[in-house]
Motif scaffolding. Structure first.
Motif, short mmCIF file in Angstrom:
data_model
loop_
_atom_site.label_atom_id
_atom_site.label_comp_id
_atom_site.label_asym_id
_atom_site.label_seq_id
_atom_site.Cartn_x
_atom_site.Cartn_y
_atom_site.Cartn_z
N PRO A 20 -76.81 7.67 -9.54
CA PRO A 20 -75.91 7.87 -8.38
C PRO A 20 -75.93 9.32 -7.89
CG PRO A 20 -74.63 7.83 -10.40
CD PRO A 20 -76.06 7.57 -10.81
N GLU A 21 -77.02 9.71 -7.34
CA GLU A 21 -77.16 11.12 -6.94
C GLU A 21 -76.18 11.50 -5.83
OE1 GLU A 21 -80.73 14.13 -5.33
OE2 GLU A 21 -81.13 12.04 -5.85
N ALA A 22 -76.01 10.61 -4.84
CA ALA A 22 -75.12 10.93 -3.73
C ALA A 22 -73.67 11.04 -4.20
CB ALA A 22 -75.24 9.86 -2.64
N GLN A 23 -73.24 10.12 -5.07
CA GLN A 23 -71.86 10.16 -5.54
C GLN A 23 -71.59 11.40 -6.38
OE1 GLN A 23 -73.92 7.64 -5.71
NE2 GLN A 23 -72.97 5.71 -5.04
N ILE B 172 -78.10 16.96 -11.73
CA ILE B 172 -78.19 15.95 -10.66
C ILE B 172 -79.60 15.94 -10.07
CG2 ILE B 172 -77.35 15.32 -8.37
CD1 ILE B 172 -74.63 16.42 -9.17
N ARG C 221 -68.78 18.76 -5.12
CA ARG C 221 -68.08 19.55 -4.11
C ARG C 221 -66.57 19.62 -4.38
NH1 ARG C 221 -71.68 16.65 -0.73
NH2 ARG C 221 -70.01 15.22 -0.13
N GLU D 297 -75.35 20.88 -11.00
CA GLU D 297 -76.26 20.68 -9.86
C GLU D 297 -77.69 20.47 -10.32
OE1 GLU D 297 -77.18 22.86 -5.56
OE2 GLU D 297 -76.02 23.91 -7.11
N LYS E 57 -81.82 14.28 -12.41
CA LYS E 57 -81.37 12.95 -12.83
C LYS E 57 -81.26 12.88 -14.34
CE LYS E 57 -83.31 10.70 -8.75
NZ LYS E 57 -84.17 9.61 -8.22
N SER F 242 -73.16 14.23 -6.21
CA SER F 242 -73.15 15.40 -5.32
C SER F 242 -71.81 15.54 -4.62
CB SER F 242 -74.29 15.30 -4.30
OG SER F 242 -75.55 15.27 -4.94
N HIS F 243 -71.22 14.41 -4.27
CA HIS F 243 -69.90 14.45 -3.64
C HIS F 243 -68.85 14.97 -4.63
CE1 HIS F 243 -66.88 13.33 -0.71
NE2 HIS F 243 -66.20 12.70 -1.67
N GLU G 286 -67.34 1.32 -5.81
CA GLU G 286 -68.80 1.37 -5.93
C GLU G 286 -69.22 0.64 -7.20
OE1 GLU G 286 -69.82 5.44 -5.89
OE2 GLU G 286 -69.54 5.70 -3.73
N GLN H 179 -61.33 9.09 -1.08
CA GLN H 179 -62.55 9.33 -1.87
C GLN H 179 -62.49 8.58 -3.20
OE1 GLN H 179 -62.66 13.56 -2.20
NE2 GLN H 179 -63.19 13.90 -0.05
#
Length: 509
Positions: A46-49, A75, A55, A72, A78, A51-52, A153, A146
């Motif tokens: 889940p790279e996008a999750q 991620i 932040r 970071e 992986k 990354s969120h 998910e 969020q």
């Protein structure tokens, strides 16, 4: 059976997506592909999750910045093992060196995920919590959105959830404190307004009912049952007071007209008296100047005519004044009666004036509300019908005023012993009905038995004499398709059975 070539599986997957009318998303494609191939593909990273989440994590101190850099990098590569090490290191920030020692984790250990059912329950909990917070804090709403998106998910990670949930609950604590302070301040402000209305309307008794009901509504703690009862009572009070006020004003206007007529008649009497006096003075002057009987005769005729006219006017006026007085007294009595009705409407709308419990109208509305709630929530509801034992003997031996005081004593003890949500209503004479929400028949019998024991310890005093008040009761639990009338009828039958069994008993229907 030989394994199918990947291109055939892919072609069949596309066909199934179209047949099942599913959106051609990567998740749907992978699920159908695995189903056709009979294998389970590895869970995508889940790279996008992540990354969120990256932040949202604080990065102010040097240690936090270092860990965020490692986060970071993990991620990008992986690397599940690297992510676990970063989360453990972040959790150990601020702990003692011994407690913060590196924890060796198996590099191949699978990441723990949240069960789908539990994730959905948490998401619903957050969705249901937000409406109570208002719209002032946009940040807590954003964090909630969020979090619910992440919970819905596929296979949300527990470690990530704990970080997001920790940040959300921390922010939520401030929002709930603000809402509690706002609610408390608003209630205090409303209470001040209602108290001021009561003070300003001291001379207008018709406003006292509304002011008292509003002050009751703004006194913590608040419950929906209490607000519903006050709202219905206030509506009824306003309607009755408006009607009685209009009738009272009409009667007052009619009294004003009668008084105006009375004053007009007095003025006419005064005018007639003045005219008659002038006529008599002129006639006396003419008689004094007359020199023969022929000159006196017409003067006497005029004086007699004026006297007869004055007597007739006086008689008619006297009759009219008597009629006006009777009508005025009748209107005064009507205004007094209307004022009494107005006072009763202000004080009692859905409550028994003697005991302060609900009257039949209030009971009907409470039963309708509680039955609807019981069936909506699938919760049990009990009706208890109680009748004071040997009440006629109390009235015959000590008088009706003592009997009334005994009813008041029973109602007061019942309100003190029973739960706040239990509703007491005077059903008629010495009979009372208790509505017991969220109560089975066995629990209802136990509650009424407890009330009986309390009554035996709280004697009703009449002078120096202690009078023991007991009652017999029947308890019925509402059936699925049963009306309130049927349930009370069953409770009534059980109450009579308790009477025949020796009194001071509670029977289940």
């Amino acid at each position: 059976m030989a394994e199918r070539p990947p291109y055939e599986i892919a072609r069949e997957t596309l066909k199934q997506l179209s047949t099942r009318r599913l959106a051609p998303t990567p998740e749907n494609y992978l699920a159908i592909y695995d189903e056709i191939a009979g294998v389970r593909s590895a869970t995508p990273f889940p790279e996008a999750q992540l990354s969120h989440i990256l932040r949202l994590i604080p990065g102010q101190t040097p240690a936090q910045k270092r860990l965020l850099g490692q986060f970071e990098k993990a991620i990008a590569n992986k690397d599940w093992s690297g992510l676990q090490s970063v989360l453990v290191g972040y959790a150990n920030l601020g702990l003692s060196p011994a407690a913060a020692s590196p924890v060796e984790l198996p590099p191949t250990a699978p990441a723990a995920t949240l069960p789908e059912d539990l994730a959905e329950l948490l998401a619903r909990l957050i969705d249901n919590t937000l409406p109570a917070l208002g719209e002032d804090d946009q940040r807590v709403h954003g964090m909630a959105a969020q979090l619910t998106t992440f919970l819905r998910e596929p296979t949300p990670l527990i470690s990530t959830l704990m970080l997001m949930l920790g940040n959300f609950t921390y922010r939520l604590s401030f929002a709930t404190e603000d809402q509690a302070a706002i609610r408390t301040s608003l209630l205090e402000l409303l209470h001040m307004v209602f108290e001021n209305i009561a003070v300003l309307s001291a001379d207008d008794r018709w406003l006292q009912g509304q002011a008292e009901a509003l002050m009751t509504a703004s006194t913590p703690p608040l419950t929906l049952r209490r607000l519903d009862d006050v709202q219905l009572r206030l509506k009824d009070v306003i309607f009755k007071q408006t009607e009685a006020k209009a009738r009272s004003m009409e009667a007052q206007e009619q009294m004003k007209d009668l008084l105006a007529t009375f004053i007009e008649r007095l003025a006419q009497i005064t005018a007639s008296s003045t005219t008659y006096q002038g006529t008599m003075e002129r006639c006396a002057d003419l008689i004094g100047k007359a020199s023969s009987l022929q000159e006196i005769a017409p003067v006497l005729e005029e004086a007699m005519s004026a006297t007869r006219s004055m007597a007739l006017d006086t008689k008619l006026t006297h009759t009219e004044l008597l009629d006006l007085r009777e009508r005025t007294e009748a209107k005064r009595a009507e205004v007094a009666k209307l004022q009494q009705e107005l006072d009763r409407a202000s004080a009692q709308a859905r409550h028994d004036p003697l005991t302060g419990s609900l009257n039949r109208k209030g009971l009907d509305e409470a039963m309708e509300r509680e039955i609807a709630r019981s069936r909506r929530m699938g919760a049990p509801l009990c009706f208890a019908l109680l009748d004071i034992d040997n009440f006629k003997l109390i009235n015959d031996r000590l008088g009706h005023s003592v009997g009334d005081a005994a009813l008041v004593h029973l109602a007061q003890v019942t309100r003190e012993v029973m739960r706040p949500q239990d509703l007491l209503a005077r059903y008629g004479g010495e009979e009372f009905v208790l509505l017991l929400p969220d109560t089975t028949v066995d629990a209802g019998v136990a509650a009424m038995t407890r009330l009986q024991r309390e009554l035996t310890t709280r004697f009703f005093l009449q002078g120096s004499e202690k009078i023991l008040i007991t009652f017999s009761a029947g308890v019925a639990q509402l059936h699925d398709s049963e009306t309130s009338f049927d349930a009370i009828k069953r409770a009534d039958q059980s109450m009579y059975l308790a009477k025949r069994s020796g009194k001071n008993r509670v029977m289940a229907a």
